[in-house]
Design an enzyme around this catalytic site. Structure first.
Site, PDB file in Angstrom:
ATOM      1  CB  SER A  21      -1.051  -0.022   1.256  1.00  0.00           C
ATOM      2  OG  SER A  21      -2.060   0.907   1.014  1.00  0.00           O
ATOM      3  CG  ASP A  61      -7.395  -3.458  -3.235  1.00  0.00           C
ATOM      4  OD1 ASP A  61      -7.768  -2.775  -2.447  1.00  0.00           O
ATOM      5  OD2 ASP A  61      -5.860  -3.654  -2.807  1.00  0.00           O
ATOM      6  CG  HIS A 121      -5.370  -2.638   0.324  1.00  0.00           C
ATOM      7  ND1 HIS A 121      -4.879  -2.380  -1.033  1.00  0.00           N
ATOM      8  CD2 HIS A 121      -4.854  -1.640   1.076  1.00  0.00           C
ATOM      9  CE1 HIS A 121      -4.116  -1.496  -0.947  1.00  0.00           C
ATOM     10  NE2 HIS A 121      -4.166  -0.976   0.185  1.00  0.00           N
TER      11      HIS A 121
END
Length: 364
Positions: A170, A315, A343
């Protein structure tokens, strides 16, 4: 962790029993589900405490034997056999440095660490500044350099001839981009896991505008902002509420509404519910400064690095379309995809993630 064990008198037990009889079936069912979730949170919190004893400063030590954990990993049926000796002999770089994303900590990698080390690879999971067990106040973190300091310090401490494979999840992608710009000679490969693989002059936050809106609008209107220096000063961080976190990061994990169904029909998925419980007690506020900073990347340094991208196809925090645009705008050497992953693939698809990491490590 804020949990308490309460001793009750006989009178209180009797009164409590009387109240429970008056409850409807749906209320009792809801209480049973909440109690189960509470126990799972306690269990994972205890497990996290045990793991934290294996962290030295901001990095994890080796976890050791993980054969018992293998049976509990919820994932696709992928071979769990140990790699042949020549598998490691052909690899030039055998050490992974794992960098978490916003709000997470080194704790989120515990399954990945176990799988990689069982394959004979070396792993280090770092807590970025103000994350995990690093006690820095997140409101004081203003720059990407400050946020990435544990990673930079670790790279500086490596022997001169040693290289590592970086994995950034991320917003941790901005941190490994920063590291590529400053220590390209120390990084064999950089793997962006559903991550902010920004281009020169881009802010990490810009990658999330599809889900969160423009940076300007977010700074003015978001109800998740934290004003650590006072309400009359610019915001210093943000943190989603639990329901938002579950929807954005863990949409492939069972919820309290269907947990009983999962326990009966698919007991292996209970581990995912435990992971969400762990995250709920471990996530920390996200400093705004680092993700609002424009990242400077040069073709002479960052541009010479070997980059790979792993897309997560279910996601909701960083949609597959956004991830596809990232690899089009800033093409890496290779792109890999994990079907059915949210995610947080280190929780929802740990073995698929492991397989891809090992595959990338073997690329000459």
């Amino acid at each position: 962790m804020g949990n308490r064990f309460i001793c009750m008198t006989k009178k209180e037990v009797k009164e409590n029993g009387s109240r429970s009889k008056r409850m409807g079936r749906s209320q009792r069912k809801l209480l049973a589900e909440e109690e189960y979730l509470h126990k799972q949170a306690l269990s994972m919190a205890l497990h996290q405490h045990q793991l934290s004893q294996r962290f030295e400063g901001s990095m994890s030590r080796r976890i050791g034997s993980t054969s018992s954990r293998r049976r509990n990993l919820p994932d696709d049926p992928i071979s769990n056999e140990k790699q042949a000796p020549d598998f490691l002999e052909k690899m030039i770089t055998k050490k992974f440095i794992l960098i978490h994303g916003e709000g997470f900590g080194a704790w989120c990698w515990y399954k990945t660490i176990a799988l990689l080390e069982e394959s004979g690879l070396l792993t280090t999971a770092l807590d970025l500044t103000g994350s995990g067990i690093d006690l820095t106040d997140t409101n004081s973190i203003a720059t990407l350099a400050e946020y990435s300091k544990p990673l930079i310090d670790h790279l500086q401490s490596l022997p001169e001839d040693e290289k590592v494979i970086l994995v950034g999840h991320s917003s941790g992608g901005a941190c490994i981009s920063y590291a590529l710009e400053h220590f390209p000679q120390k990084i064999s490969k950089a793997i962006f896991l559903c991550a902010t693989m920004v281009s020169n002059g881009q802010r990490p936050f810009d990658v999330f505008t599809g889900e969160l809106g423009s940076a300007e609008r977010f700074m003015q209107e978001s109800k998740f902002l934290i004003h650590g220096n006072g309400e009359d000063k610019p915001p210093t961080g943000f943190m989603f509420e639990k329901e938002q976190m579950k929807g954005l990061y863990f949409n492939q994990s069972p919820t309290k509404k269907n947990v009983m169904h999962y326990i009966i029909s698919a007991p292996g998925l209970v581990c995912s519910l435990q992971d969400v419980a762990l995250a709920m007690v471990s996530m920390r506020p996200i400093p705004l400064g680092p993700i609002m900073e424009k990242v400077s990347l040069s073709p002479e340094k960052y541009g010479t690095g070997r980059r790979f991208y792993i897309q997560t196809l279910d996601d909701r925090a960083l949609s597959p379309d956004v991830q596809e645009k990232l690899v089009r705008d800033n093409p890496p050497e290779g792109v890999f995809k994990i079907k059915g992953s949210d995610h947080s693939p280190f929780f929802s698809k740990p073995q698929s993630l492991h397989k891809i990491l090992v595959e990338i490590a073997q690329i000459p």
